[in-house]
Scaffold this active site. Structure first.
Site, PDB file in Angstrom:
ATOM      1  N   LYS A 246       7.462 -12.816   0.891  1.00 54.83           N
ATOM      2  CA  LYS A 246       8.516 -12.378  -0.029  1.00 54.83           C
ATOM      3  C   LYS A 246       9.596 -11.603   0.732  1.00 54.83           C
ATOM      4  CE  LYS A 246       8.950  -9.425  -4.107  1.00 54.83           C
ATOM      5  NZ  LYS A 246       8.214  -8.737  -5.184  1.00 54.83           N
ATOM      6  N   GLU A 252       2.049  -8.914   9.908  1.00 47.64           N
ATOM      7  CA  GLU A 252       1.069  -9.960  10.198  1.00 47.64           C
ATOM      8  C   GLU A 252       1.720 -11.345  10.142  1.00 47.64           C
ATOM      9  OE1 GLU A 252       0.714  -7.513   8.042  1.00 47.64           O
ATOM     10  OE2 GLU A 252      -1.303  -6.645   8.111  1.00 47.64           O
ATOM     11  N   GLY A 307       3.896  -9.605  -5.534  1.00 48.06           N
ATOM     12  CA  GLY A 307       3.170 -10.450  -4.584  1.00 48.06           C
ATOM     13  C   GLY A 307       1.893 -11.038  -5.163  1.00 48.06           C
ATOM     14  N   ARG A 308       1.069 -10.196  -5.780  1.00 49.93           N
ATOM     15  CA  ARG A 308      -0.227 -10.688  -6.278  1.00 49.93           C
ATOM     16  C   ARG A 308      -0.097 -11.496  -7.565  1.00 49.93           C
ATOM     17  NH1 ARG A 308       0.492  -5.456  -6.111  1.00 49.93           N
ATOM     18  NH2 ARG A 308       0.417  -4.144  -7.968  1.00 49.93           N
ATOM     19  N   GLU A 393      -5.443  -3.856  -6.460  1.00 50.77           N
ATOM     20  CA  GLU A 393      -4.117  -3.427  -6.015  1.00 50.77           C
ATOM     21  C   GLU A 393      -3.265  -3.063  -7.236  1.00 50.77           C
ATOM     22  OE1 GLU A 393      -1.720  -4.549  -2.102  1.00 50.77           O
ATOM     23  OE2 GLU A 393      -1.532  -6.108  -3.604  1.00 50.77           O
ATOM     24  N   HIS A 424     -29.777 -15.009  -4.615  1.00 50.46           N
ATOM     25  CA  HIS A 424     -30.729 -14.842  -3.516  1.00 50.46           C
ATOM     26  C   HIS A 424     -30.331 -13.691  -2.598  1.00 50.46           C
ATOM     27  CE1 HIS A 424     -32.925 -18.564  -4.477  1.00 50.46           C
ATOM     28  NE2 HIS A 424     -31.761 -18.864  -5.037  1.00 50.46           N
ATOM     29  N   LYS A 544       0.238   1.248   7.017  1.00 49.44           N
ATOM     30  CA  LYS A 544       1.240   0.443   7.738  1.00 49.44           C
ATOM     31  C   LYS A 544       2.102   1.354   8.609  1.00 49.44           C
ATOM     32  CE  LYS A 544       2.347  -2.898   4.115  1.00 49.44           C
ATOM     33  NZ  LYS A 544       3.456  -3.382   3.304  1.00 49.44           N
TER      34      LYS A 544
END
Ligand code: G6Q
Length: 580
Positions: A246, A252, A307-308, A393, A424, A544
């Site tokens: 965005k 990253e 973003g999410r 978030e 399990h 950050k």
């Protein structure tokens, strides 16, 4: 504001609407709600409706699901709701009709209806970033009118969707050729957080419907291993990178994009190759241009898409490439069906509202700290990871919208694994541990890979787990089986462990859209009750910023270290190891 446009009608100016306006008022840091609406940042625990729920909880906490089911033979049919292809059974949390009525009263008191209307009307609900929250506009019908700052954004949404469709068709058909003339066979999405988790989850979830001649890959981690292992067997001549960011500034993604560019240019021996092997999804056209991506190959979105919440924006380009435009529009249709349900259904039949309120009920009254999301479908294996960002978030906040600290619990911890694998490993704790874990089971009536008896085995396990959690196995029943007395406590299941079950016919693009929108709106519902802003994420900023300070210290062997003694010692050890 939002309304449906009659076919053929011209777009009416915003001022013609009679709908209430909800405008953010920076001076008072509250929404410009009409006066009859409730003050949005009030502490919910001080409301009479909350206190009434506390009194009610005192009676519910001493009941057992066994008794609730025994008292009402139709409980399993009554505490259900259905919308957009999803059937929700919420009979196995501890609640009664009175609980639902009282939770509904709390939701009304907290102004949930008004907040829903405000969101759909483009109000700037994201106060701290002064932004509208309009992911619903991304999947609105083409003739809907939704205005932001006086502009109808739906034509903008469809302009991008139409460009995505044309591009996808070119790549899927092989008409789009790489620099050396080969068709594209591998798509690598470079993004992180909201620009990774949604498309990755959707690609995995809908792989059954994908064009198998194309394979999508997702690189998110700044750890070079992610990139290196992903491209290890790829031919640059057949690989298309989507730089999905965005902001187009994320550390990253930018690092991975530069590395990808170098890998491609080295592989094809020509800088000009970038044009045919890189496209971008971003709101930052200038930075995309600086990177060297042709603006014609950039797909935009807007600051009112968090973003999410961006999966149904151009961030979903990899999904459209995999599925094709038609199936992608089915996905959007599923979102839309759940949006409409959330916007219009009464609370007592409203799936996202019910699920949101149940989380409030268990978090704030029972003290549950965690929700396990347990999809009994291998295609949904990344769904819990996706939900972790969406839920935590959004609602992992400890101050209300007006900045006042909360004195009550907000977002529980979300986690999960696909069934039956979890059975399990961690289900032991759910059945017999000391923690109260709220479970969401997700299952389908039909498998997309019907093989022998597999699907019956899968679904039997899902149903059995919910049954075992609710009803358990009392010590008397264990003893009656001849189990020695010393062993009885170990083999007793207390039950009374809450779960809800979401059942759909089969996992289709539309059902996935509805499922994602269900959780999105459930998250919003919870945020409204807690009085918090679900749409910012300031909590990710400090790390950050500190990383930005540490990067030069790792690059240098000698710079003076000015961090705390622990960080300094770790940096010294790192430097020593790299020098040696
Ligand atoms: C999500 C967050 C965050 C964001 C990533 C990637 O709601 O905002 O996860 O999606 O930090 O950001 P960019 O898309 O700007 O690279």
């Amino acid at each position: 504001m939002m309304r449906r446009q009659p076919p053929g009608a011209a777009v009416a100016p915003a001022a013609a609407s009679l709908a209430p306006q909800f405008n953010y008022c920076p001076a008072t840091r509250i929404y410009g709600f009409p006066s009859e609406m409730t003050e949005p940042t009030i502490n919910p625990t001080t409301r009479p409706e909350w206190r009434a729920l506390q009194d009610h909880y005192a009676t519910i906490k001493i009941t057992h699901l066994r008794d609730l089911f025994a008292a009402d033979p139709r409980r399993g049919e009554r505490f259900t709701a259905e919308a957009a292809g999803l059937y929700l059974d919420y009979s196995k949390p501890r609640l009664t009709d009175e609980t639902i009525t009282r939770l509904g009263a709390l939701a009304h008191a907290c102004g949930l209806s008004e907040h829903i209307a405000a969101m759909f009307n483009g109000a700037k609900l994201n106060l701290t970033e002064d932004r509208a929250v309009l992911h619903v506009a991304l999947r609105a019908a083409r003739d809907t009118v939704i205005t932001v700052d006086g502009r109808n954004v739906v034509p903008d949404v469809y302009a991008v969707l139409d460009r995505m469709a044309a591009f996808s068709e070119q790549v899927r058909s092989g008409a789009w050729r790489g620099h050396t003339g080969k068709p594209i066979r591998h798509i690598v999405n470079l993004g992180i957080g909201g620009s990774d988790l949604g498309p990755l989850m959707a690609y995995e979830a809908l792989r059954h419907y994908s064009l198998r001649a194309l394979t999508c890959h997702f690189v998110s981690n700044v750890d070079a291993t992610d990139f290196a292992e992903t491209v290890r067997d790829l031919d640059p001549a057949e690989t298309l990178f989507i730089v999905a960011s965005k902001t187009f500034t994320t550390l990253e993604t930018m690092a991975n994009a530069q590395t990808a560019r170098a890998w491609l240019v080295a592989g094809l021996g020509d800088e000009a190759a970038v044009a045919k092997h890189f496209v971008a999804v971003s709101t930052n056209a200038a930075a995309v241009g600086q990177f060297g991506i042709d603006p014609a190959n950039m797909f935009g979105f807007w600051d009112w898409v968090g973003g999410r919440y961006s999966l149904p924006s151009a961030i979903g380009l990899s999904t459209m490439l995999a599925l094709g435009a038609e199936a992608y529009h089915e996905l959007l249709g599923g979102f839309r069906a759940m949006d409409e349900h959330f916007r219009t259904a009464p609370f007592a039949q409203n799936l996202p509202v019910l699920m949101g309120l149940l989380n409030v009920w268990y978090s704030n009254f029972f003290g549950a700290q965690t929700v396990a999301v347990l999809p009994y479908d291998q295609y949904l294996r990344r769904f819990p990871a996706y939900l972790q960002q969406l839920t935590m978030e959004s609602n992992g906040k400890a101050v209300r919208r007006d900045g006042v600290p909360v004195d009550y619990q907000t977002c529980p911890i979300f986690w999960g694994e696909p069934g039956t694998n979890g059975q399990h490993s961690f289900y032991q704790l759910i059945h017999q541990g000391t923690k109260l874990v709220v479970c969401d089971f997700i299952g389908f009536c039909h498998s997309l890979n019907p093989l022998g008896e597999h699907h019956n085995l899968l679904l039997a396990n899902m149903l059995a787990q919910a049954e075992a959690m609710a009803f358990g196995k009392p010590g008397e029943a264990v003893a009656a089986e001849g189990v020695p007395a010393w062993l009885v406590p170990h083999r007793t299941f207390p039950g009374n462990r809450p779960s809800s079950t979401i059942l759909a016919d089969r996992l289709t693009p539309a059902v996935l859209g509805a499922l994602v929108a269900l959780y999105e709106h459930s998250v919003f519902t919870q945020s409204v009750i807690w009085g918090i802003n679900a749409f910012d994420q300031w909590g990710v900023e400090l790390g950050k910023a500190l990383a930005g300070r540490i990067i030069p210290d790792l690059a240098s062997a000698t710079s003076p270290l000015t961090h705390d003694s622990s960080t300094n010692a770790l940096i010294r050890r790192y430097r020593a190891a790299r020098e040696g």
